[in-house]
Design a protein around this motif. Structure first.
Motif, short mmCIF file in Angstrom:
data_model
loop_
_atom_site.label_atom_id
_atom_site.label_comp_id
_atom_site.label_asym_id
_atom_site.label_seq_id
_atom_site.Cartn_x
_atom_site.Cartn_y
_atom_site.Cartn_z
N ARG B 191 40.69 45.64 34.14
CA ARG B 191 39.26 45.40 34.07
C ARG B 191 38.75 44.71 35.32
O ARG B 191 37.63 44.91 35.74
N LEU B 192 39.62 43.88 35.92
CA LEU B 192 39.20 43.10 37.08
C LEU B 192 38.66 44.01 38.17
O LEU B 192 37.60 43.76 38.74
N ALA B 193 39.39 45.10 38.46
CA ALA B 193 38.97 46.00 39.54
C ALA B 193 37.60 46.58 39.24
O ALA B 193 36.72 46.60 40.09
N ALA B 194 37.40 47.02 38.00
CA ALA B 194 36.11 47.62 37.63
C ALA B 194 34.99 46.57 37.71
O ALA B 194 33.89 46.85 38.21
N ASP B 195 35.27 45.36 37.24
CA ASP B 195 34.25 44.29 37.27
C ASP B 195 33.86 43.95 38.70
O ASP B 195 32.69 43.79 39.02
#
Ligand SMILES: Nc1ncnc2c1ncn2[C@@H]1O[C@H](COP(=O)(O)OP(=O)(O)OP(=O)(O)O)[C@@H](O)[C@H]1O
Ligand SMILES: Nc1ncnc2c1ncn2[C@@H]1O[C@H](COP(=O)(O)OP(=O)(O)OP(=O)(O)O)[C@@H](O)[C@H]1O
Ligand SMILES: [Mg+2]
Ligand SMILES: [Mg+2]
Lengths: 266, 266
Positions: B191-195
């Protein structure tokens, strides 16, 4: 008191993540810890929730000799102080260029602070360079911890790093020794990590017994790649507060055990 | 001719990997490319198989004005030249401290080399800092490519990077603009990359239309994390020679297509 410098001129190998989680874990175990942020990026400060703007005292003021370490430190958790950084520090390299004894300013500040503050550990996070800020940390420390991503480019830079450590040991600080190399972002499923770890341990075994890094070993606890470690800084928390049960917290807890085990002989 | 600087003061975000694979891919597609290694770590040079010891000419000699770019370049593949670096370059920051016009030395060297050599692209790999070497590259370039690992600490440094780019644009180089941010080591499952990608694209959408980075966008092709990209440097080869079918080669090939597509409007 143990004074540890966490450094590696290769960028993005886990210096800040190791400095913060090591400092926080030692403090949670009851040690009195002062973390000093020597990187103008100020990521160690950010990682413990400090953004030093405007009038907030920083390590820059300590290099400018307008504040002592005691005046610049902030208490961030029980037993854990941080002397923060900010972008002003980027100017230090140029501003100190002609100052005599510029490499020993931090050592003098740490010696002075011993009169007023007592710590069990001082942990210094460095920028990705071998410039005057890193040299100040090497001149002031007794132990060097080298975070290393087990990749070829990171391994390649080690010989230069050891050379610099040996120079500082010979000219500025006879106590300095390389304690260990901490393998960070270790990807257990890849051959590359295992190959690099093997190359490195051969190199360390075969090194000259009189070199400043002669006693260096790869630290037993490897820090596996774990996305929670990359999420934690956005919450301004060490991994133990952000995700206490994840692999990252386990691995840094094991590292802290190992560091505390070596206290007796430290 | 397009002059591209690949920079980000945050360490370990994919600057060298992007510089080398972009340069090699453009050369394989028939463009005449000169890659300049501005990092004293000399990792871009190492990645294409050059270790510049002793008498080998390097970019340091170009800054010292004892060699031209043409004299210091080495042909490493068809259509691909590299002006290598080595550790001597680390001294440049100090040695240039009081030299007037120190920020425009590289620009002058590139302008001079246009008399003798013709390239379609010049690609400059930078060290993890905003010092005199990176400023030289910004002053000489028209386009800035910013490799970024989609992590919080890397995102945090962007505002300082944009500020520096804007300063160079206003004082040293009116042509300079930020072309794009290249997401590197992208971990699709997190999720970090997308956020982070979402935060960044909001930031770029909302930025001041007159800012030097106003036209900047996230480049469509994301470079996924792929261990083959980290293995390639130990063989002195770009990814297309080392593992032409892996994700890393696919992703960099897509980036190169995108870069060539923008040539007409370039
Ligand atoms: N074990 C790990 N697993 C996953 N991500 C990690 C791990 N350790 C660090 N990271 C992340 O990788 C990036 C690089 O780590 P970090 O910033 O600590 O390295 P650094 O050596 O301090 O970088 P710099 O050279 O810029 O100072 C950061 O975004 C961090 O959050
Ligand atoms: N997409 C990727 N997947 C996996 N590994 C990668 C990827 N891109 C780069 N790497 C590896 O990650 C490490 C950091 O990349 P690289 O050295 O290109 O970053 P950098 O920004 O140039 O670092 P520095 O700040 O030290 O100059 C290197 O070991 C490289 O081989
Ligand atoms: Mg750091
Ligand atoms: Mg690099």
């Amino acid at each position: 008191m143990r004074t540890i410098v966490v450094m590696n001129q290769k960028g993005g190998v886990g210096k800040t993540t190791t400095s913060v989680n090591l400092s926080a874990g030692l403090a949670a175990a009851g040690r009195r810890v002062c973390m000093i942020d020597l990187d103008p990026q100020a990521h160690a400060s950010l990682h413990v929730g400090i953004e030093a703007h405007g009038k907030t005292a920083t390590i820059y003021d300590v290099f400018a000799e307008s504040k002592t370490l005691g005046e610049a430190r902030q208490l961030v958790a029980s037993n854990l102080w941080c002397v923060p950084s900010n972008i002003d520090l980027a100017a230090a390299e140029m501003e100190l260029a002609d100052v005599p004894g510029r490499e020993l300013i931090l050592k003098a500040a740490i010696n002075e602070s011993r009169q007023n503050e007592t710590y069990d550990y001082i942990v210094m996070d460095c920028p990705p360079s071998l410039g005057v800020l890193t040299v100040n940390a090497l001149a002031a420390a007794e132990e060097v911890f080298i975070p290393l991503q087990p990749h070829f480019l990171a391994l390649h830079g080690l010989s230069k790093l050891f050379e610099t450590t040996a120079l500082v040991n010979r000219r500025l600080n006879r106590q300095l020794r390389v304690s260990g190399v901490v393998l960070c972002m270790y990807e257990t499923g890849t051959r590359l990590a295992a190959d690099i770890a093997e190359d490195l341990s051969q190199f360390l075994m075969n090194s000259d017994p009189h070199a400043a890094w002669a006693g260096a070993r790869i630290v037993r606890s490897k820090i596996r790649r774990n996305i929670k470690l990359a999420e934690a800084p956005s919450h301004g928390k060490p991994i133990f507060q952000y995700a206490p049960k994840c692999h990252g917290a386990e691995d840094y807890a094991a590292l802290i055990e190992e560091v505390m085990d070596s206290e007796a002989s430290g």
